[in-house]
Scaffold this active site. Structure first.
Site, PDB file in Angstrom:
ATOM      1  N   VAL A   1      15.774   6.947 -76.389  1.00  0.00           N
ATOM      2  CA  VAL A   1      14.326   7.111 -76.208  1.00  0.00           C
ATOM      3  C   VAL A   1      13.666   7.575 -77.501  1.00  0.00           C
ATOM      4  O   VAL A   1      12.642   7.034 -77.932  1.00  0.00           O
ATOM      5  CB  VAL A   1      14.030   8.097 -75.061  1.00  0.00           C
ATOM      6  CG1 VAL A   1      12.533   8.417 -74.981  1.00  0.00           C
ATOM      7  CG2 VAL A   1      14.517   7.532 -73.740  1.00  0.00           C
TER       8      VAL A   1
ATOM      9  N   GLU B   1       9.014   7.931 -70.244  1.00  0.00           N
ATOM     10  CA  GLU B   1       9.214   6.594 -70.799  1.00  0.00           C
ATOM     11  C   GLU B   1       9.678   5.638 -69.695  1.00  0.00           C
ATOM     12  O   GLU B   1      10.313   6.044 -68.727  1.00  0.00           O
ATOM     13  CB  GLU B   1      10.230   6.640 -71.950  1.00  0.00           C
ATOM     14  CG  GLU B   1      11.587   7.243 -71.608  1.00  0.00           C
ATOM     15  CD  GLU B   1      12.539   6.261 -70.961  1.00  0.00           C
ATOM     16  OE1 GLU B   1      12.327   5.055 -71.106  1.00  0.00           O
ATOM     17  OE2 GLU B   1      13.482   6.711 -70.297  1.00  0.00           O
TER      18      GLU B   1
ATOM     19  N   CYS C   1      19.879   5.695 -66.845  1.00  0.00           N
ATOM     20  CA  CYS C   1      18.739   6.196 -66.065  1.00  0.00           C
ATOM     21  C   CYS C   1      18.993   6.242 -64.563  1.00  0.00           C
ATOM     22  O   CYS C   1      18.970   7.316 -63.965  1.00  0.00           O
ATOM     23  CB  CYS C   1      17.498   5.341 -66.352  1.00  0.00           C
ATOM     24  SG  CYS C   1      16.890   5.499 -68.041  1.00  0.00           S
TER      25      CYS C   1
ATOM     26  N   LYS D   1      24.545  -3.706 -68.893  1.00  0.00           N
ATOM     27  CA  LYS D   1      23.643  -4.847 -68.836  1.00  0.00           C
ATOM     28  C   LYS D   1      23.706  -5.560 -70.176  1.00  0.00           C
ATOM     29  O   LYS D   1      24.214  -5.010 -71.160  1.00  0.00           O
ATOM     30  CB  LYS D   1      22.211  -4.404 -68.510  1.00  0.00           C
ATOM     31  CG  LYS D   1      21.576  -3.525 -69.560  1.00  0.00           C
ATOM     32  CD  LYS D   1      20.170  -3.107 -69.195  1.00  0.00           C
ATOM     33  CE  LYS D   1      19.194  -4.249 -69.328  1.00  0.00           C
ATOM     34  NZ  LYS D   1      17.797  -3.789 -69.171  1.00  0.00           N
TER      35      LYS D   1
END
Length: 436
Positions: A11, A151, A263, A324
């Site tokens: 981030v 975010e 997350c 991912k």
């Protein structure tokens, strides 16, 4: 404006580079001297498309700098963003806020003049109150406004998400804070990005609620995929059929091996704990966490089923390790419980990923890592697609069939079509499309 970004993780680094690209003067601060030295030499510690070039451009323009010294940049800053990690606390699932609070104390000692202190890290509701208390406890004369600015970046598309956001959420009721953060984000007004001002606690909850809802969509479609296999339906057509309803939408309705990453797993667990602490249990989110954890472990059994139930001394080729595509992030990746389960059942595992093998070696040191897809598949009893990298969408299937010991593919991302794989002579399993 002068911005100090505390933390150079995912981030902090992406946000700092993008703010610098807006024209602000940004200094990214981190205690890890080796990481700072590497960043100063143009070495990016994470894999994110476009980030290396963005950092290099803004360093060359003298808008972006990196340091281990917090005091200097904070003293000069109009705004200080706290972007440190908030991992799940070992043992109870609560968010570990020790890094956030440590940063707040250091900021309090260094701040000069009016400054907005912004929590960019994902933090439980009420964290901003405690950050504010800690700052004024350490420095009662500080002229500081504490705000929340969560975010919403997707790994693999973070720069575009920052520059073309769905919304920018700013949690503060202070007019000076609203103006300062409005000025920081003003360059995005050309993209018509909606700037949403809320109370601080509301902003903190928005982040958790958003991630929990998206995790719920993923888990829902995964359970419907299991039912589709039992009744002879096609999950991709089911997902399209419900996703075309604009009340539902098509995003996050892709069946697979379960969600992972930095997350969703930690944020859903933390939200469950926040709710428990306030005597308001979130049964849906609790179920999402449980179903997702169980699903990732069940994927190894799906591979075993494709090979008749016995994996002893079988060689399994795993394509994709990151949680991912377009990232090297291995945090909570479905590949980890999958490979652990395969090894527990006696299989030998080889793996290939275009970006994450360096990170994967820390999590999975006892498997073989290969240089490409075909070296990985050579002599394998089964090939498993775990991450849908674009490189895996157009494999040379006849070549794979020739070099594998058995033409068995378990496609956990539904990259290929069952009828085409059958025509090529593969024993093919996928998610939610197998016929009863």
């Amino acid at each position: 404006m002068h911005i100090a970004m505390i933390g150079t993780g995912y981030v902090g680094l992406v946000s700092g580079a993008c703010f610098a690209d807006f024209g602000h003067q940004v200094t990214c601060v981190d205690k890890d001297a080796d990481k700072i030295a590497a960043l100063r030499h143009g070495e990016i510690p994470i894999f994110e498309p476009g980030l290396e070039a963005l950092v290099a451009t803004n360093v060359a323009a003298s808008r972006l700098d990196f340091t281990t010294d917090l005091a200097g940049p904070v003293a000069e800053a109009d705004a200080v963003f706290i972007a440190v990690g908030t991992p799940s606390r070992r043992g109870d699932g609560h968010a570990d806020l020790s890094y956030v609070y440590a940063a707040a104390r250091e900021i309090a000692a260094a701040v000069r003049g009016f400054t907005v202190v912004v929590t960019k890290s994902t933090v439980p509701v009420g964290t901003g109150d405690e950050v504010e208390r800690l700052i004024f406890e350490a420095n009662p004369s500080a002229d500081v406004v504490v705000a929340s600015n969560p975010e919403f970046l997707r790994e693999g598309a973070a720069i575009r998400d920052f520059k073309f956001p769905d919304r920018i959420v700013i949690g503060t009721s202070d007019e000076r804070g609203r103006k300062a953060l409005g000025d920081i984000y003003r360059p995005l007004s050309l993209n018509q990005a909606p700037l949403m001002f809320t109370a601080r606690r509301t902003a903190e909850l928005i982040k958790y609620a958003a991630n929990a809802f998206l995790a719920t969509k993923i888990t829902f479609i995964n359970e419907i995929a299991d039912l589709s296999e039992k009744v002879g339906a096609d999950i991709q057509e089911v997902a399209r059929g419900i996703g075309l309803d604009n009340r539902i939408g098509t995003k996050f309705l892709h069946a697979g091996p379960g969600y992972g990453g930095s997350c969703f797993p930690k944020d859903t667990r933390a939200l469950v704990k926040i709710a428990e602490d306030h005597d308001t249990p979130l049964r849906i989110v609790e179920s999402v966490v449980t179903v997702n954890d169980n699903r990732k472990r069940a994927m190894a059994r799906k591979v075993a089923q494709a090979l008749g139930g016995n994996l002893r001394n079988k060689t399994i080729a795993v394509l994709g390790l990151a949680f991912k595509p377009d990232t090297d992030d291995m945090r909570e990746a479905p590949s980890i419980p999958l490979i652990t389960g395969l090894r527990d059942m006696g299989a030998k595992v080889r793996a290939f990923d275009p970006a994450s093998m360096k990170e994967a070696r820390r999590e999975l040191p006892d498997i073989a890592y290969c240089d490409d897809v075909y070296a990985c598949a050579e002599g394998a009893d089964a090939l498993v697609i775990v991450t849908e990298w674009v490189q895996f969408r157009a494999l040379d299937l006849p070549r794979l069939k020739r070099i594998m010991k058995q033409p068995v593919m378990v496609d956990l991302r539904n990259v290929y079509r069952p009828d085409e794989m059958a025509e090529l002579g593969f024993a093919y399993s996928s998610i939610g499309r197998d016929r009863a």
